[in-house]
Design a protein around this motif. Structure first.
Motif, short mmCIF file in Angstrom:
data_model
loop_
_atom_site.label_atom_id
_atom_site.label_comp_id
_atom_site.label_asym_id
_atom_site.label_seq_id
_atom_site.Cartn_x
_atom_site.Cartn_y
_atom_site.Cartn_z
N THR A 6 -19.82 -34.31 48.32
CA THR A 6 -18.45 -34.10 48.18
C THR A 6 -17.88 -34.38 46.90
O THR A 6 -17.19 -33.63 46.29
N ALA A 18 -19.59 -32.41 44.04
CA ALA A 18 -19.04 -30.92 43.95
C ALA A 18 -17.70 -31.23 43.20
O ALA A 18 -17.31 -29.99 42.52
N GLY A 19 -16.89 -32.09 43.73
CA GLY A 19 -15.51 -32.34 43.23
C GLY A 19 -15.51 -32.47 41.75
O GLY A 19 -14.77 -31.89 40.98
N ILE A 38 -17.98 -31.57 39.64
CA ILE A 38 -18.22 -30.32 38.74
C ILE A 38 -17.19 -29.36 38.86
O ILE A 38 -16.99 -28.71 37.83
N PHE A 39 -16.32 -29.15 39.86
CA PHE A 39 -15.32 -28.38 40.10
C PHE A 39 -14.39 -28.57 39.14
O PHE A 39 -13.69 -27.78 38.36
N THR A 40 -13.89 -29.92 38.98
CA THR A 40 -12.90 -30.49 38.12
C THR A 40 -13.44 -30.18 36.60
O THR A 40 -12.55 -29.76 35.91
N ILE A 65 -15.50 -27.62 35.67
CA ILE A 65 -15.11 -26.27 35.38
C ILE A 65 -13.71 -25.95 35.10
O ILE A 65 -13.36 -25.11 34.48
N ALA A 66 -12.80 -26.66 36.13
CA ALA A 66 -11.48 -26.34 35.96
C ALA A 66 -10.88 -26.67 34.51
O ALA A 66 -9.94 -26.13 34.09
N THR A 87 -12.12 -24.63 31.86
CA THR A 87 -11.44 -23.28 32.04
C THR A 87 -9.97 -23.33 31.48
O THR A 87 -9.61 -22.49 30.49
#
Length: 467
Positions: free
Chosen positions: A7, A10-11, A13-15, A17-18, A21
Motif C-alpha cells: 500500500t 503504491a501510494g 508511486i501514485f503520489t 505520478i500525481a 502530472t
C-alpha cells in the motif's frame, strides 16, 4: 506487513505520478502564459514602431497613387487588374524604405528577430452617387493585397489590428459631368512569430532546468524510500524468521532437559544410580548443546572488523588437503569429495582456524543443499590464492544469489524454509574472507549446482612474513 508495504509503495508511486502530472501541467500553463505574454509584448512593440507620422506618410503616398488612377479606371482607360497593380507597385516602392525603418525600430525597441510584420489590404469598395457599389478587392474571397513589411500567409500570423478608411474622390467622367465616388478601404496588420518552441525554450530554460532537477530529486527520494522500505521489510522478515528458527532449535534441548530433570526427581531414580547417572549425562549433553547453539549465534554474528586473526605462515595446498581429509571422515558414502589442488611452495599468512571454518561451512552448505559431488580446487590467479568449492546441488536463484551472504538470511521458496540453519554460515564465511582482505563470490544456476570462490591475497601480511 506485506499488505501495508504494498500500500505504501503504491501510494508513493501514485503520489509521484500525481506530482509529475501537476508539474507538467504547471509547466504547460507557464509556457502558454509566456507565449501569450510574448505575443502581446510583440504586438505592442510593433505598434510603437509603425504608429507614427513617417509610416502614415508612406501609407498616404501609395494610397494617393491608387486614388489618382480611379478616374482612368472609371473612364475605361485601365481595367480593374491594372488599378490594383497600381496599388501593388506603389506599395512595393514604399516598402523598400519601410523595411529599413522597421529594422531600425525593431532594434531600438528590442523586438525579437523572429517576429515578422506585414500590412495588407483586405477590402476595397467603390460606392457611386447613384448607389451602385463595385467591389475592387473582396474580403474573404480575394487574397489579401500585401502592402508593407514581410509577406507571409495570413493563416500563419496573428491579427494585430484592422480598420476601415473611407474618403471621397471627385472627377469628371467620360460625359463631362462631375462625379464623386466613395472609397471604402480596409487595412489589416499581421504579425508572425517564427519557431515558437525555440524562443519559449530559451525563455523557460532556467525554469525547465529547475523543474528537471526537482523531478530527478523526487524520483531519487521516492526510489530511495521504496528501497529502504523493502530493505526494512526484508530485515523484519529475516528477524522474525530467525527468532522462529532459534526458538525451534532451543525447544528440543529444553524439552530434553525438562524430561531429564523430572527423571532425577522421580523416586525411582533416587534408588537407581544408573537412571540418575543417565539423566545427569543427558543434562550435561543438552547443556553443552545449548551452549554451542548460543556460541554459534554470538561468534558467527561477528563482523570482519571484530574478528581477531592469529596469522601464521601456511602452505595453502597442504592445509586444504588436511581440511578435506578431516571433512571427508564425516561424509556419508553417497557423497564424493574431489580435489584438484595446485601445489604451493610459497607460504601465505592466514588464520588456520578461521579459514578452515570458512571452507567447512561452504562444504556443509553444499551437502545441506543436496550436493552429492563436491569439488575443491586451489589455484593461484594473479595476486590471489583462489579456493574454489563447487557442488551439483539445487543451485541458487538470481533473487537469492544477491542475499546469501547477508546475516540471518536463509534460502526459501514461496515463504517456506525447507532447510535447517540460522542463516549465519555464509555470512560468517564472507566476514572471515574480508578479515583476510580477500573476496568471496558465487556462481550458480538453479538445479545446476553452485561454485563458491574464496580469494585470499597472496601478499596479505607479507611484510610480517619476511620481517
Amino acid at each position: 506487513m506485506q499488505i501495508k508495504s504494498k500500500t505504501l509503495i503504491a501510494g508513493a508511486i501514485f503520489t509521484l505520478i500525481a506530482l509529475t502530472t501537476m508539474q507538467g501541467y504547471l509547466i504547460f500553463n507557464t509556457y502558454d502564459l509566456r507565449k501569450n505574454s510574448f505575443a502581446v509584448e510583440s504586438r505592442m512593440t510593433i505598434g510603437s514602431i509603425v504608429q507614427n507620422p513617417y509610416v502614415d506618410s508612406i501609407s498616404w503616398a501609395y494610397r494617393t497613387e491608387f486614388v489618382d488612377k480611379i478616374p482612368e479606371y472609371r473612364k475605361g482607360q485601365i481595367n480593374k487588374e491594372a488599378l490594383i497593380q497600381t496599388l501593388k507597385n506603389a506599395a512595393n516602392e514604399s516598402n523598400k524604405g519601410f523595411l529599413d525603418y522597421f529594422k531600425e525600430g525593431a532594434e531600438h525597441f528590442g523586438l525579437h528577430e523572429n517576429v515578422l510584420f506585414k500590412r495588407s489590404a483586405s477590402l476595397i469598395l467603390f460606392t457611386y452617387e447613384n448607389g451602385e457599389k463595385e467591389t475592387i478587392l473582396a474580403e474573404n474571397e480575394d487574397p489579401d493585397l500585401f502592402l508593407l513589411g514581410t509577406d507571409f500567409p495570413v493563416d500563419e500570423g496573428y491579427l494585430i489590428n484592422a480598420w476601415n478608411w473611407s474618403f471621397d474622390k471627385g472627377f469628371t467622367n467620360a460625359s463631362g459631368n462631375l462625379e464623386t465616388v466613395v472609397i471604402t478601404y480596409r487595412a489589416s496588420l499581421y504579425m508572425k512569430i517564427i519557431d515558437w518552441d525555440s524562443i519559449m525554450l530559451k525563455k523557460l530554460l532556467l525554469l525547465l532546468f529547475v523543474a528537471f532537477l526537482l523531478f530527478v530529486f523526487i524520483i531519487t527520494l521516492v526510489s530511495y524510500s521504496i528501497r529502504n522500505l523493502l530493505k526494512i521489510k526484508r530485515i523484519s522478515e529475516i528477524k522474525t524468521d530467525f527468532i522462529n528458527n532459534i526458538t525451534h532449535e532451543l525447544k528440543t534441548p529444553l524439552a530434553t532437559l525438562s524430561i531429564a530433570t523430572k527423571t532425577l526427581t522421580n523416586k525411582y531414580a533416587k534408588d537407581d544410580k544408573t537412571i540418575s547417572d543417565e539423566a545427569i549425562a543427558t543434562i550435561n549433553r543438552q547443556n553443552k548443546r545449548l551452549q554451542n547453539l548460543i556460541d554459534q549465534v554470538v561468534d558467527n554474528s561477528l563482523g570482519y572488523n571484530h574478528i581477531n586473526l592469529h596469522l601464521e605462515p601456511v602452505l595453502l595446498s597442504e592445509f586444504i588437503d588436511e581440511v578435506c581429509d578431516d571433512f571427508s571422515l564425516t561424509l556419508p558414502q553417497r557423497i564424493q569429495l574431489l580435489r584438484v589442488i595446485e601445489p604451493s611452495d610459497t607460504p601465505i599468512l592466514i588464520d588456520k582456524f578461521f579459514i578452515s571454518t570458512a571452507i567447512i561451512n561452504v562444504l556443509n552448505n553444499a551437502v545441506k543443499f543436496e550436493g552429492t559431488v563436491l569439488k575443491v580446487e586451489l589455484k593461484t590467479i594473479k595476486a590471489y590464492s583462489v579456493i574454489t568449492i563447487s557442488d551439483n546441488g539445487i543451485g541458487i536463484s538470481k533473487k537469492n544469489k544477491k542475499l546469501i551472504f547477508d546475516k540471518f538470511y536463509r534460502l526459501s521458496e514461496k515463504n517456506k524454509h525447507d532447510y535447517k540453519g540460522l542463516g549465519l554460515g555464509l555470512y560468517y564465511c564472507s566476514q572471515i574472507i574480508k578479515a583476510h582482505h580477500g573476496i568471496i563470490d558465487v556462481e550458480s544456476k538453479e538445479k545446476q549446482g553452485s561454485t563458491f570462490f574464496l580469494k585470499i591475497p597472496t601478499n596479505h601480511g607479507k611484510e610480517n612474513l619476511t620481517g
